[in-house]
Design a protein around this motif. Structure first.
Motif, PDB file in Angstrom:
ATOM      1  N   GLY A  20       0.820  -1.207   0.000  1.00  8.14           N
ATOM      2  CA  GLY A  20       0.000   0.000   0.000  1.00  8.14           C
ATOM      3  C   GLY A  20       0.856   1.260   0.000  1.00  8.14           C
ATOM      4  O   GLY A  20       1.911   1.305  -0.640  1.00  8.14           O
ATOM      5  N   PRO A  21       0.442   2.308   0.738  1.00  5.53           N
ATOM      6  CA  PRO A  21       1.184   3.572   0.745  1.00  5.53           C
ATOM      7  C   PRO A  21       2.608   3.466   1.282  1.00  5.53           C
ATOM      8  O   PRO A  21       3.427   4.361   1.057  1.00  5.53           O
ATOM      9  CB  PRO A  21       0.334   4.472   1.661  1.00  5.53           C
ATOM     10  CG  PRO A  21      -1.033   3.873   1.624  1.00  5.53           C
ATOM     11  CD  PRO A  21      -0.818   2.394   1.501  1.00  5.53           C
TER      12      PRO A  21
ATOM     13  N   GLU B 165      -2.726  14.975  -1.941  1.00 10.62           N
ATOM     14  CA  GLU B 165      -2.956  13.534  -2.063  1.00 10.62           C
ATOM     15  C   GLU B 165      -1.736  12.677  -1.747  1.00 10.62           C
ATOM     16  O   GLU B 165      -1.810  11.453  -1.826  1.00 10.62           O
ATOM     17  CB  GLU B 165      -3.451  13.211  -3.480  1.00 10.62           C
ATOM     18  CG  GLU B 165      -4.806  13.806  -3.803  1.00 10.62           C
ATOM     19  CD  GLU B 165      -5.340  13.345  -5.153  1.00 10.62           C
ATOM     20  OE1 GLU B 165      -4.743  12.413  -5.736  1.00 10.62           O
ATOM     21  OE2 GLU B 165      -6.331  13.912  -5.635  1.00 10.62           O
TER      22      GLU B 165
ATOM     23  N   GLU C  82       0.729  10.528   0.286  1.00 12.07           N
ATOM     24  CA  GLU C  82       0.641   9.749   1.518  1.00 12.07           C
ATOM     25  C   GLU C  82       2.004   9.170   1.847  1.00 12.07           C
ATOM     26  O   GLU C  82       2.645   8.548   0.999  1.00 12.07           O
ATOM     27  CB  GLU C  82      -0.369   8.610   1.371  1.00 12.07           C
ATOM     28  CG  GLU C  82      -1.805   9.064   1.166  1.00 12.07           C
ATOM     29  CD  GLU C  82      -2.764   7.891   1.160  1.00 12.07           C
ATOM     30  OE1 GLU C  82      -2.630   7.015   2.040  1.00 12.07           O
ATOM     31  OE2 GLU C  82      -3.620   7.846   0.266  1.00 12.07           O
TER      32      GLU C  82
ATOM     33  N   THR D  14       1.295   5.001  -5.296  1.00 11.17           N
ATOM     34  CA  THR D  14       0.388   4.606  -4.206  1.00 11.17           C
ATOM     35  C   THR D  14      -0.418   5.783  -3.678  1.00 11.17           C
ATOM     36  O   THR D  14      -1.476   5.576  -3.070  1.00 11.17           O
ATOM     37  CB  THR D  14       1.177   3.965  -3.050  1.00 11.17           C
ATOM     38  OG1 THR D  14       2.210   4.866  -2.608  1.00 11.17           O
ATOM     39  CG2 THR D  14       1.814   2.655  -3.492  1.00 11.17           C
ATOM     40  N   SER D  15       0.054   7.012  -3.894  1.00  8.31           N
ATOM     41  CA  SER D  15      -0.701   8.183  -3.454  1.00  8.31           C
ATOM     42  C   SER D  15      -1.846   8.501  -4.406  1.00  8.31           C
ATOM     43  O   SER D  15      -2.915   8.964  -3.979  1.00  8.31           O
ATOM     44  CB  SER D  15       0.217   9.407  -3.344  1.00  8.31           C
ATOM     45  OG  SER D  15       1.176   9.248  -2.322  1.00  8.31           O
TER      46      SER D  15
ATOM     47  N   LEU E 204      -3.280   6.314  -6.769  1.00 10.37           N
ATOM     48  CA  LEU E 204      -4.160   5.199  -7.129  1.00 10.37           C
ATOM     49  C   LEU E 204      -4.706   4.531  -5.884  1.00 10.37           C
ATOM     50  O   LEU E 204      -4.002   4.376  -4.884  1.00 10.37           O
ATOM     51  CB  LEU E 204      -3.414   4.161  -7.968  1.00 10.37           C
ATOM     52  CG  LEU E 204      -2.912   4.573  -9.354  1.00 10.37           C
ATOM     53  CD1 LEU E 204      -2.281   3.380 -10.051  1.00 10.37           C
ATOM     54  CD2 LEU E 204      -4.041   5.153 -10.195  1.00 10.37           C
ATOM     55  N   SER E 205      -5.961   4.121  -5.941  1.00 11.72           N
ATOM     56  CA  SER E 205      -6.558   3.379  -4.829  1.00 11.72           C
ATOM     57  C   SER E 205      -6.033   1.948  -4.832  1.00 11.72           C
ATOM     58  O   SER E 205      -5.600   1.437  -5.876  1.00 11.72           O
ATOM     59  CB  SER E 205      -8.084   3.363  -4.968  1.00 11.72           C
ATOM     60  OG  SER E 205      -8.458   2.619  -6.122  1.00 11.72           O
ATOM     61  N   PRO E 206      -6.050   1.272  -3.681  1.00 12.45           N
ATOM     62  CA  PRO E 206      -5.595  -0.130  -3.641  1.00 12.45           C
ATOM     63  C   PRO E 206      -6.340  -1.022  -4.625  1.00 12.45           C
ATOM     64  O   PRO E 206      -5.745  -1.917  -5.234  1.00 12.45           O
ATOM     65  CB  PRO E 206      -5.882  -0.541  -2.191  1.00 12.45           C
ATOM     66  CG  PRO E 206      -5.816   0.743  -1.420  1.00 12.45           C
ATOM     67  CD  PRO E 206      -6.380   1.784  -2.338  1.00 12.45           C
ATOM     68  N   SER E 207      -7.651  -0.779  -4.796  1.00 13.06           N
ATOM     69  CA  SER E 207      -8.417  -1.621  -5.714  1.00 13.06           C
ATOM     70  C   SER E 207      -7.971  -1.418  -7.158  1.00 13.06           C
ATOM     71  O   SER E 207      -7.916  -2.381  -7.941  1.00 13.06           O
ATOM     72  CB  SER E 207      -9.910  -1.311  -5.589  1.00 13.06           C
ATOM     73  OG  SER E 207     -10.169   0.055  -5.912  1.00 13.06           O
ATOM     74  N   THR E 208      -7.636  -0.181  -7.517  1.00 11.74           N
ATOM     75  CA  THR E 208      -7.149   0.088  -8.878  1.00 11.74           C
ATOM     76  C   THR E 208      -5.808  -0.585  -9.122  1.00 11.74           C
ATOM     77  O   THR E 208      -5.564  -1.146 -10.194  1.00 11.74           O
ATOM     78  CB  THR E 208      -7.018   1.604  -9.115  1.00 11.74           C
ATOM     79  OG1 THR E 208      -8.290   2.224  -8.909  1.00 11.74           O
ATOM     80  CG2 THR E 208      -6.547   1.895 -10.531  1.00 11.74           C
TER      81      THR E 208
END
Length: 432
Positions: free
Chosen positions: A35-36, A177, A179, A243-244, A246-250
């Motif tokens: 993730g981030p 945005e 992270e 990672t900042s 794009l969403s995790p699902s994307t």
């Protein structure tokens, strides 16, 4: 006699070896896992790579003449068989990375076309196999053709990645945005570091070809340290932006092309195409360079009786070696999953670099200036191997089984060959 390369060219070679297809293909897998905090995974991998580089360099300094990693292992272990097994493992690792490059090339090519099948067949495996065949042909024409192709492919990739980082950081900062990922720390970065390690292989190729470097005792260490540090920073920025934005699902939906998808917010509709084209240049460049270097490594191993002599080409160019490498790479890229290929390739190089770090640690009283650095490399490599195995076994058992079977198969074949070769030589001597 061809002119030897200097410091700037050596750094460029090492950077080009690392920033190949690895970051384009493996970034999505790393980001999906961590993730981030994915950028931290690249820091951990970079640290292990620096420790391995230090271990190689300090052991290399003890040799009367600069030697390859295989020469280093043979010199400090006193075992030709162990050195030969390390040579085989390098070749297997490079096949894994070439499979990753070919897989990424096929994925980005299909994404640019906007189609996933052709004549009822998945397009990615077809394109991956086709590009491998093309580069086998180019390399079979000789080093001059391969070198000119490499020069035409390398120049663009780092500049486009830097543009991606600059545009993404500016967009993320102005839109609030970005992270850091510090709040989401866990085991993710450790596991992701093990997966991402394949993106740091390539600098060691300088050690295989030190005779082409001007003043290698001084130039090669500087090039290795500079390139690993620079590439680590580049990977950190790329991961931070991706990672900042794009969403995790994307990311999980588009692991192969996550970097290109992340360019859309700040480069617009041009972004995906621009990064995808850079990925094609980069993966093609890396595939060509690795195929060139590995075919010559195989020839040298066969010449030294560390590979079956049937694999050794008699002509000027290593045709047999190229065909064998190409066939194995095509099988891996066509039938393996992205996670399986990247995990297997990362496991191979973590093991090799951990072995050399451990070897440097055992020589700390004479050959190595600092025991702390190789100790960190040894422990880091061991921890990464455990983390990778645990992750695959608990979350992707099918991939774990594939990687385990490949690893066991490689070890069994190596042991069989290096146990039987001395016996065969003794029989031949008795017959004479």
């Amino acid at each position: 006699m061809p002119a030897k390369i200097g410091g700037v060219e050596s750094v460029a070679m090492a950077v080009g070896g690392m920033v190949g297809g690895g970051i384009f293909a493996v970034l999505g897998v790393v980001a999906a896992e961590a993730g981030p905090s994915a950028w931290m995974a690249f820091v951990v991998s970079g640290l292990i790579a620096v420790c391995a580089g230090y271990s190689f360099v300090t052991l290399n300094e003890r040799l009367a003449n600069p030697g390859s990693p295989i020469t280093i292992i043979e010199r400090f272990t006193g075992s030709t068989n162990l050195a030969g097994m390390a040579g085989w493992t390098f070749v297997i690792g490079y096949i894994g990375t070439m499979g990753l490059y070919a897989y990424a090339f096929g994925s980005y090519f299909a994404a640019i076309l906007g189609v996933s099948t052709a004549a009822g067949l998945p397009l990615q495996p077809v394109i991956s196999a086709a590009v491998i065949v093309i580069f086998i042909g180019i390399n079979a024409l000789g080093s001059h053709a391969s070198g000119r192709t490499e020069e035409s492919l390398v120049g663009l990739k780092v500049l486009i990645l830097l543009a991606f980082c600059g545009g993404g950081l500016y967009y993320g900062f102005t839109h609030g945005e970005l992270e850091s990922g510090i709040s989401s720390l866990g085991t993710g970065p450790i596991v992701a570091a093990a997966i991402s390690f394949v993106a740091f292989e390539g600098w060691e190729l300088l050690l295989f070809d030190q005779n082409s470097v001007r003043n290698p005792r001084e130039t090669v260490p500087k090039a290795i340290y500079t390139s690993i540090a620079g590439v680590t920073l580049l990977y950190v920025l790329v991961a931070l932006v991706t990672t900042s934005l794009l969403s995790p699902s994307t990311i999980q939906k588009n692991p192969e092309t996550a970097l290109a998808v992340a360019a859309n917010p700040f480069f617009g509709s041009v972004g995906f195409g621009l990064i995808s084209i850079a990925a094609l240049f980069s993966t093609a460049s890396a595939l060509n360079a690795t195929l060139f270097s590995t075919s010559r490594l195989m020839r040298q191993l066969a010449t030294d009786s560390l590979l079956p002599t049937q694999l050794e080409s008699r002509g000027r160019e290593p045709i047999r070696e190229l065909i064998v490498l190409g066939a194995l790479t095509a099988v891996l890229a066509s039938f393996g999953s992205l996670n399986a290929i990247s995990s297997f390739a990362s496991l191979t190089f973590i093991t090799l670099f951990g072995l050399v770090s451990f070897l440097a640690y055992t020589e700390r009283s004479s050959a190595v200036h600092s025991a702390l650095v190789p100790a960190i490399g040894t422990l880091g490599s061991g921890g990464a191997i455990v983390a990778l195995g645990w992750h695959l076994a608990t979350t992707e058992f099918g991939t774990f089984v594939v990687v385990l079977l490949l690893t066991v198969l490689v070890i069994v074949i190596e042991l069989q060959y290096f146990e039987r070769t001395p016996i065969r030589r003794e029989l031949e001597t008795l017959e004479k």
